[in-house]
Every structure is written in C-alpha cells, then in structure tokens.
Write an enzyme that holds these catalytic residues in place. Structure first.
Site: not given
Ligand code: GDP
Ligand code: MG
Length: 140
Positions: A114, A117
C-alpha cells in the site's frame, strides 16, 4: 497546532514502479517538507523491529517479507500538524477504502503493498524517526 515531524516510508511496491518522485510531489503538495530522506534496503531484523507492534497479527510474516522485498525510502516530514496531515494524504490502509486524491488511492496495489507508511502518534513518530535518523541527518 505547532510544527510537527512524522516518519514516512515509501514502500517497495512504489520504489519498484519508480514512483518515489510522484509520491514526494503529493507529500509536498500537501504542505509537508521532506527534511530527511534516505533510500535503504531493510534487513529482516530492521523490518521486524519496525513492525513489532503487529508481531501477533496473522499478516506479520507477509508484511516483513514485503518490506524486505526491495528498497524503500525512509523520510522525515515536517509541517503544521504533520502526523495527521500525512495520514490524510496517505489515505486508508486498505486502498479500496482510500479517498480519491490520496496516495494510496492513486498508487496502492493491495492492503499490504500500500505504497506508504506514516506514523500514527507523536510518540511513535519520535521512536520511528530515531530508528533511522540521527539529528544531524534531519535538516529543517
Ligand atoms: P497503517 O498505519 O495505515 O499503515 O496500517 P497498520 O498500522 O494497521 O498496519 C501496518 C501495515 O500492515 C499496513 O500498512 C499494511 O501494509 C499491513 N496490513 C495491515 N492490515 C493488514 C491486513 O489485514 N492484511 C495484510 N496482508 N496486511 C495488512
Ligand atoms: Mg500504522
């Protein structure tokens, strides 16, 4: 709200696709300054330590494998309310829930791959920054 610092990682799915510059443009467009930055290939020990809070979760092993699968870019971001501001521009952890205009909506491939962070609180931001940067490597 005072000027704050947060810790960011541009994850292997993004470095693999040569997206560091595009992610950085979205960070800067959100009003955050990149005051520390380094490209690094995390060791298994570094990745395990970084995600220790998730050690009991079923996805921990996959997460550590993914985070060590290629280079990452570790960053310190600075700005007004930087922790929440970066979480906003990152978007939701699961890219299928990330709002349009966020980094994860634009680039994330899956819930683990994804793209970025970002720290979730002042204490974790300070602790995460200290894992990767000394004071003289951060230039505000
Ligand atoms: P974040 O703060 O939005 O990055 O999310 P968390 O701190 O909850 O989780 C840390 C990272 O673990 C996420 O960014 C994902 O890469 C991964 N992760 C979280 N939940 C899941 C999950 O349910 N499955 C998998 N495979 N990975 C997950
Ligand atoms: Mg988190």
């Amino acid at each position: 709200m005072a000027v704050q610092r947060t810790f960011s990682i541009i994850k292997p799915d993004a470095t693999k696709r040569n997206l560091t510059g595009k992610v950085n443009a979205m960070i800067e467009d959100a009003g955050l300054r990149i005051v520390g930055q380094r490209r690094v290939h995390l060791s298994e020990a570094q990745a395990k330590r970084f995600y220790e809070v998730h050690a009991e979760r079923p996805f921990y092993g996959d997460l550590v494998n993914f985070m060590t699968s290629g280079p990452v870019v570790v960053q310190v971001l600075e700005g007004e309310n930087a922790i929440a501001a970066y979480r906003d521009v990152m978007g939701a952890t699961n890219p299928s829930e990330a709002k349009p205009g966020t980094i994860r909506a634009a680039f994330a491939e899956s819930i683990d791959a994804n793209t970025v962070h970002g720290s979730d609180a002042p204490e974790t931001a300070a602790e995460e920054i200290a894992q990767f940067f000394t004071d003289d490597q951060i230039v505000g």
